[in-house]
Design a protein around this motif. Structure first.
Motif, short mmCIF file in Angstrom:
data_model
loop_
_atom_site.label_atom_id
_atom_site.label_comp_id
_atom_site.label_asym_id
_atom_site.label_seq_id
_atom_site.Cartn_x
_atom_site.Cartn_y
_atom_site.Cartn_z
N GLU A 39 0.80 -1.22 0.00
CA GLU A 39 0.00 0.00 0.00
C GLU A 39 0.84 1.28 0.00
O GLU A 39 0.29 2.37 0.11
CB GLU A 39 -0.95 0.00 1.20
CG GLU A 39 -2.00 -1.11 1.11
CD GLU A 39 -3.01 -1.06 2.25
OE1 GLU A 39 -2.72 -0.36 3.25
OE2 GLU A 39 -4.06 -1.72 2.14
N TYR A 128 -11.46 7.31 -0.52
CA TYR A 128 -10.74 6.46 -1.47
C TYR A 128 -9.43 7.13 -1.85
O TYR A 128 -9.41 8.26 -2.32
CB TYR A 128 -11.58 6.21 -2.72
CG TYR A 128 -10.86 5.40 -3.78
CD1 TYR A 128 -10.49 4.09 -3.54
CD2 TYR A 128 -10.54 5.96 -5.02
CE1 TYR A 128 -9.83 3.34 -4.50
CE2 TYR A 128 -9.88 5.22 -5.99
CZ TYR A 128 -9.53 3.91 -5.73
OH TYR A 128 -8.87 3.19 -6.68
N VAL A 129 -8.32 6.41 -1.64
CA VAL A 129 -7.00 6.92 -1.98
C VAL A 129 -6.45 6.09 -3.13
O VAL A 129 -6.11 4.92 -2.96
CB VAL A 129 -6.04 6.83 -0.78
CG1 VAL A 129 -4.67 7.37 -1.15
CG2 VAL A 129 -6.61 7.60 0.42
N THR A 135 -8.05 -0.98 -9.33
CA THR A 135 -9.17 -1.43 -8.51
C THR A 135 -10.46 -1.38 -9.32
O THR A 135 -10.49 -0.93 -10.46
CB THR A 135 -9.34 -0.57 -7.24
OG1 THR A 135 -9.90 0.70 -7.60
CG2 THR A 135 -8.02 -0.35 -6.54
N SER A 233 -5.90 -5.98 2.17
CA SER A 233 -5.84 -4.60 1.69
C SER A 233 -7.17 -4.16 1.09
O SER A 233 -7.61 -3.03 1.31
CB SER A 233 -4.73 -4.46 0.64
OG SER A 233 -4.72 -3.18 0.08
N SER A 234 -7.82 -5.07 0.35
CA SER A 234 -9.11 -4.70 -0.24
C SER A 234 -10.16 -4.44 0.83
O SER A 234 -11.02 -3.55 0.67
CB SER A 234 -9.58 -5.81 -1.19
OG SER A 234 -9.92 -6.99 -0.48
N ARG A 236 -9.45 -3.30 3.89
CA ARG A 236 -9.08 -2.05 4.56
C ARG A 236 -9.38 -0.84 3.69
O ARG A 236 -9.83 0.19 4.18
CB ARG A 236 -7.59 -2.09 4.93
CG ARG A 236 -7.16 -0.88 5.74
CD ARG A 236 -5.93 -1.17 6.55
NE ARG A 236 -4.71 -1.26 5.74
CZ ARG A 236 -3.50 -1.35 6.25
NH1 ARG A 236 -3.34 -1.40 7.57
NH2 ARG A 236 -2.44 -1.42 5.48
N ARG A 237 -9.18 -0.97 2.37
CA ARG A 237 -9.40 0.16 1.46
C ARG A 237 -10.81 0.18 0.87
O ARG A 237 -11.16 1.10 0.15
CB ARG A 237 -8.38 0.11 0.32
CG ARG A 237 -6.94 0.23 0.78
CD ARG A 237 -6.00 0.28 -0.42
NE ARG A 237 -6.28 1.46 -1.23
CZ ARG A 237 -6.17 1.51 -2.55
NH1 ARG A 237 -5.82 0.43 -3.23
NH2 ARG A 237 -6.43 2.62 -3.20
N ARG A 238 -11.59 -0.85 1.19
CA ARG A 238 -12.98 -0.94 0.72
C ARG A 238 -13.06 -0.88 -0.82
O ARG A 238 -13.81 -0.09 -1.39
CB ARG A 238 -13.85 0.15 1.34
CG ARG A 238 -13.92 0.07 2.85
CD ARG A 238 -14.79 1.15 3.44
NE ARG A 238 -14.82 1.08 4.89
CZ ARG A 238 -15.52 1.91 5.68
NH1 ARG A 238 -16.24 2.88 5.11
NH2 ARG A 238 -15.50 1.76 6.98
N CYS A 239 -12.24 -1.71 -1.44
CA CYS A 239 -12.24 -1.79 -2.90
C CYS A 239 -11.90 -3.22 -3.29
O CYS A 239 -11.63 -4.07 -2.43
CB CYS A 239 -11.23 -0.81 -3.50
SG CYS A 239 -9.50 -1.17 -3.04
N TYR A 241 -9.52 -5.65 -6.06
CA TYR A 241 -8.44 -5.68 -7.04
C TYR A 241 -8.80 -6.71 -8.11
O TYR A 241 -8.76 -7.92 -7.84
CB TYR A 241 -7.11 -6.06 -6.39
CG TYR A 241 -6.65 -5.09 -5.32
CD1 TYR A 241 -6.25 -3.80 -5.67
CD2 TYR A 241 -6.64 -5.45 -3.97
CE1 TYR A 241 -5.83 -2.91 -4.69
CE2 TYR A 241 -6.23 -4.56 -3.00
CZ TYR A 241 -5.83 -3.29 -3.36
OH TYR A 241 -5.43 -2.41 -2.41
#
Length: 339
Positions: A39, A128-129, A135, A233-234, A236-239, A241
Motif C-alpha cells: 500500500e 478512497y486513496v 481497482t 488490503s481490499s 481495509r481500502r474498501r475496494c 483488485y
C-alpha cells in the motif's frame, strides 16, 4: 479398541491443528510486512500535459454518484472514422491523450479521454486513496466512458477501440475483455496486480524474512500469502483488485498491442511477456522498445511510436478511410536496434 481409536484421532487432529496454527502465524508474519509495502505509493513521475484549446470538454456520470470530466479530441484531417477511449496513468490527466494518441489523431480517429475519480478535473470519492494498483473504481470509470461514448449520436456508430497507460492499461483491457463490441486495444506499461506484487515480494523478501525461512517456504505458499495480503488490503481500502489474468484470455483473437520499455525500472519486460502469453494468439503483439523507461516509449522514439500506434489502430478501418499522416514511414524498417 474404541478408546484407542479416539485417542489416536484426537492426537492426529491436534497435530494438524498445530501445523495449521504455525502456518497461520507464518502467513501473518509475512503479510504484516507485505501489506505495508503493497500500500506504499511508488515515486512515479508524470510528464505534465498542456490543455488543447481545440478539444471539446466533456463530463459524464460514473458510480458512487460522481462526475468524471475529460476531453474529446477530433482528428486533424476530416471527420472521424473511429473512436479511441483513452485511460491515463496514475496522476496523469486527460490532456495526455493528445500525446500518446498523436498517430491515431492524424489517421481519422477521435480520442475520448477522461480523468479517473480523485484525479484532475473529476470529482473525488471521499475515503478512497488511489494507488498504482488497479481497482474496481478505475474499471467502473472506464466503463462509464464507454457508455458515454455510446450515448452520443455523433460517436455511437463509430468503431470503438481503447488505449491505456500503466494502471489505465489494466483498466482498458479489463473493460475490453468484458465487452466484445470493443475492437483493438493498445496499452503501454501494462502490469497486473498479482504479477507485479509477486515480483517485488520475491525481490525484497530477504529484507523482512530470515533467509532460511524463505528458502523453506514453497512458492505456492508465498503466492497464497500474497493473495491473502491483497485481500486484507481490499477490506481495509474498501475496494476490489480485479484479477486481470483471468480476463485476458477473453481477448484472444482480438488485436492487442502491448508496449513495454526495456529500461522500465517499475515493470520488467518479463511481466509484459507473461501477460502477452496469457492473451495468446497471433493477434496479440508485444513491442519492447529499446532505451524506453516506464511509460516513456514515445519520449524515446516519438516518430516511430506515432507510426506504430497509428498503423495499429488504422488496421480496423476500411482501406479507403486510412489517412495516415506520414505514409513514407515504414515501421518495420525503422525499428531501432536493442540498446
Amino acid at each position: 479398541m474404541d478408546w484407542e481409536f479416539a485417542v489416536n484421532w484426537y492426537l492426529v487432529a491436534g497435530i494438524i491443528a498445530g501445523i495449521l496454527l504455525i502456518d497461520l502465524c507464518i502467513r501473518l508474519y509475512f503479510a504484516r510486512f507485505v501489506l505495508r509495502i503493497f500500500e506504499s505509493p511508488l515515486p512515479l513521475h508524470v510528464i505534465p500535459a498542456s490543455p488543447d484549446e481545440d478539444a471539446e470538454r466533456i463530463e459524464f456520470p460514473t458510480t458512487n454518484g460522481l462526475t468524471l470530466r475529460g476531453s474529446l479530441h477530433w482528428p486533424a484531417n476530416g471527420p472521424p472514422q473511429g473512436l479511441i477511449i483513452f485511460c491515463p496513468e496514475l496522476h496523469g490527466c486527460h490532456w495526455s491523450a493528445a500525446t500518446y494518441c498523436s498517430g491515431p489523431l492524424q489517421n481519422a480517429f477521435a480520442v475520448l479521454s477522461f480523468d479517473f475519480r480523485n484525479h484532475g478535473d473529476s470529482e473525488r470519492e471521499e475515503g478512497y486513496v488511489p494507488l498504482h494498483w488497479l481497482t474496481d473504481r478505475e474499471v467502473s470509470d472506464a466503463r462509464a466512458a464507454v457508455r458515454y461514448a455510446r450515448s452520443r449520436s455523433d460517436l455511437q456508430k463509430l468503431p470503438m477501440a481503447m488505449m491505456g497507460v500503466s494502471r489505465g492499461a489494466g483498466a482498458a483491457l479489463a473493460v475490453a475483455a468484458r465487452d466484445p463490441a470493443i475492437g483493438p486495444v493498445a496499452v503501454e506499461g501494462l502490469f497486473s496486480t498479482s504479477s507485479l506484487h509477486v515480483y517485488y515480494a520475491m525481490r525484497w523478501a530477504s529484507m523482512y524474512i530470515p533467509p532460511w525461512l524463505f528458502r523453506w517456504l514453497p512458492k505456492w505458499h508465498i503466492n497464497s500469502t500474497l493473495a491473502l495480503s491483497r485481500w486484507l488490503s481490499s477490506l481495509r481500502r474498501r475496494c476490489r483488485y480485479p484479477r486481470l489474468e483471468s480476463l485476458l484470455p477473453r481477448l484472444r483473437g482480438r488485436p492487442v498491442l502491448i508496449i513495454a520499455g526495456n529500461r522500465d525500472s517499475y515493470v520488467p519486460s518479463a511481466i509484459s511477456k507473461q501477460l502477452t502469453d496469457r492473451i495468446g494468439g497471433d493477434a496479440c503483439e508485444l513491442w519492447i522498445v529499446p532505451k524506453a523507461k516506464h511509460n516513456r516509449a514515445r519520449s524515446a522514439w516519438p516518430e516511430l511510436y506515432d507510426a506504430k500506434v497509428g498503423e495499429f489502430f488504422a488496421a480496423m478501418l476500411p482501406v479507403s478511410e486510412r489517412r495516415f499522416h506520414n505514409e513514407e514511414v515504414a515501421v518495420e524498417s525503422r525499428t531501432p536496434e536493442s540498446a
